[in-house]
Design a protein around this motif. Structure first.
Motif, PDB file in Angstrom:
ATOM      1  N   LYS A  18      13.812 -11.048 -10.221  1.00  0.00           N
ATOM      2  CA  LYS A  18      13.409  -9.669  -9.965  1.00  0.00           C
ATOM      3  C   LYS A  18      11.886  -9.624  -9.855  1.00  0.00           C
ATOM      4  O   LYS A  18      11.179  -9.878 -10.827  1.00  0.00           O
ATOM      5  N   SER A  19      11.395  -9.307  -8.663  1.00  0.00           N
ATOM      6  CA  SER A  19       9.955  -9.240  -8.436  1.00  0.00           C
ATOM      7  C   SER A  19       9.382  -7.953  -9.014  1.00  0.00           C
ATOM      8  O   SER A  19       9.948  -6.863  -8.823  1.00  0.00           O
ATOM      9  N   ARG A  20       8.275  -8.089  -9.725  1.00  0.00           N
ATOM     10  CA  ARG A  20       7.600  -6.937 -10.332  1.00  0.00           C
ATOM     11  C   ARG A  20       6.099  -7.083 -10.137  1.00  0.00           C
ATOM     12  O   ARG A  20       5.592  -8.169  -9.852  1.00  0.00           O
ATOM     13  N   SER A  21       5.377  -5.984 -10.327  1.00  0.00           N
ATOM     14  CA  SER A  21       3.928  -5.997 -10.171  1.00  0.00           C
ATOM     15  C   SER A  21       3.302  -5.027 -11.156  1.00  0.00           C
ATOM     16  O   SER A  21       3.800  -3.909 -11.350  1.00  0.00           O
ATOM     17  N   ILE A  22       2.206  -5.455 -11.773  1.00  0.00           N
ATOM     18  CA  ILE A  22       1.474  -4.615 -12.726  1.00  0.00           C
ATOM     19  C   ILE A  22       0.071  -4.378 -12.194  1.00  0.00           C
ATOM     20  O   ILE A  22      -0.595  -5.306 -11.723  1.00  0.00           O
ATOM     21  N   THR A  28       3.205  -1.135 -16.794  1.00  0.00           N
ATOM     22  CA  THR A  28       4.348  -1.840 -17.391  1.00  0.00           C
ATOM     23  C   THR A  28       5.159  -2.621 -16.359  1.00  0.00           C
ATOM     24  O   THR A  28       6.063  -3.364 -16.740  1.00  0.00           O
ATOM     25  N   GLY A  29       4.859  -2.437 -15.077  1.00  0.00           N
ATOM     26  CA  GLY A  29       5.643  -3.090 -14.039  1.00  0.00           C
ATOM     27  C   GLY A  29       7.036  -2.508 -13.887  1.00  0.00           C
ATOM     28  O   GLY A  29       7.924  -3.156 -13.328  1.00  0.00           O
ATOM     29  N   GLU A  30       7.229  -1.287 -14.365  1.00  0.00           N
ATOM     30  CA  GLU A  30       8.558  -0.676 -14.336  1.00  0.00           C
ATOM     31  C   GLU A  30       9.059  -0.515 -12.905  1.00  0.00           C
ATOM     32  O   GLU A  30       8.310  -0.132 -11.998  1.00  0.00           O
ATOM     33  N   LYS A  31      10.328  -0.790 -12.710  1.00  0.00           N
ATOM     34  CA  LYS A  31      10.953  -0.692 -11.392  1.00  0.00           C
ATOM     35  C   LYS A  31      10.820   0.724 -10.832  1.00  0.00           C
ATOM     36  O   LYS A  31      11.106   1.709 -11.514  1.00  0.00           O
ATOM     37  N   GLY A  32      10.363   0.826  -9.593  1.00  0.00           N
ATOM     38  CA  GLY A  32      10.273   2.108  -8.904  1.00  0.00           C
ATOM     39  C   GLY A  32       9.117   2.995  -9.329  1.00  0.00           C
ATOM     40  O   GLY A  32       9.055   4.150  -8.912  1.00  0.00           O
ATOM     41  N   LYS A  33       8.176   2.465 -10.131  1.00  0.00           N
ATOM     42  CA  LYS A  33       7.077   3.295 -10.630  1.00  0.00           C
ATOM     43  C   LYS A  33       5.730   2.932 -10.002  1.00  0.00           C
ATOM     44  O   LYS A  33       4.700   3.439 -10.424  1.00  0.00           O
TER      45      LYS A  33
END
Length: 239
Positions: A18-22, A28-33
């Protein structure tokens, strides 16, 4: 032969993760935020793109990530001076990284030196793991895995506030890390004056299994003459 072994050749192979970015907008790298802030230009138009100020002697947390996962890319940019008196922002800002709750950082280095820019001065850098674009676009592509938690902090050791620090940490969350996974480490050290005929020690005291991936060596000559010929020597397991 593994025809998909190289980094570009491996792009067609689908992976689980699951790719995330901060960044400062989505800390927090929360999905869709990501890109949720609204500015005078409208929604998702960069109202909070950066840390407004890193105060003198202040430490800020750039990222805290629950694992397991792998940091894949770090991007940062900041001014290189706060006044005519202080042109050493890239040395005053100290980057630290902690893996899995450790108290002593595995990465500790001035910001500029971590991105292969010594003496508080930025230079273009072209390499696979580190790339620095003109006007201090710092990029690091070293993979940095962590099992339980990753934490990245930035300390301003200068006596002046540093304005507008921009950054982004891109990472991938995974179900588990391979058994043979190692952790990323980086250190900074310097010697103001080297000694004639005496080797300068780049790294010592490392124990256990690991892989050495490189050193950025920065030298300045205080005399008009060439500072000598020399070899990098590796001593392994009691050599």
């Amino acid at each position: 032969m593994d025809v998909f072994g190289s980094s570009m050749m491996g792009l067609p192979i689908l992976r689980r993760g699951k790719s995330r970015s901060i960044n400062w907008e989505n800390r927090t790298g929360e999905k869709g935020k990501g890109g949720m802030e609204e500015s005078v230009l409208g929604p998702s138009r960069k109202e909070s793109p950066c840390i407004p100020k890193v105060g003198a002697n202040e430490t800020v947390t750039l990222a805290e990530i629950g694992g397991p996962g792998v940091i894949q890319h770090i991007w940062m940019t900041v001014t290189d001076k706060t006044s005519e008196r202080n042109r050493y922002v890239l040395r005053d800002l100290v980057l630290r990284m902690y893996w899995d709750g450790e108290e002593t950082p595995s990465v500790e280095s001035p910001l500029g030196d971590f991105f292969c820019c010594g003496f508080g001065v930025s230079y273009p850098v072209n390499s696979m793991p580190v790339a620095v674009n003109p006007t201090r676009g710092f990029n690091c592509y070293f993979p940095m895995p962590f099992g339980k938690r990753a934490k990245i902090t930035l300390e301003n050791q200068g006596d002046e506030d540093v304005p507008a620090f921009f950054y982004q940490v891109d990472y991938c969350l995974v179900q588990e890390l391979p058994e043979e996974t190692g952790y990323f480490h980086a250190q900074f050290r310097r010697q103001r004056m080297t000694e004639r005929g005496k080797d300068y020690v780049i790294l010592d005291g490392v124990k256990g299994r690991g892989q050495y991936v490189g050193t950025c060596l920065e030298i300045t000559a205080l005399e008009r003459y060439w500072y000598g010929e020399g070899e990098v020597k590796f001593y392994l397991d009691g050599d």
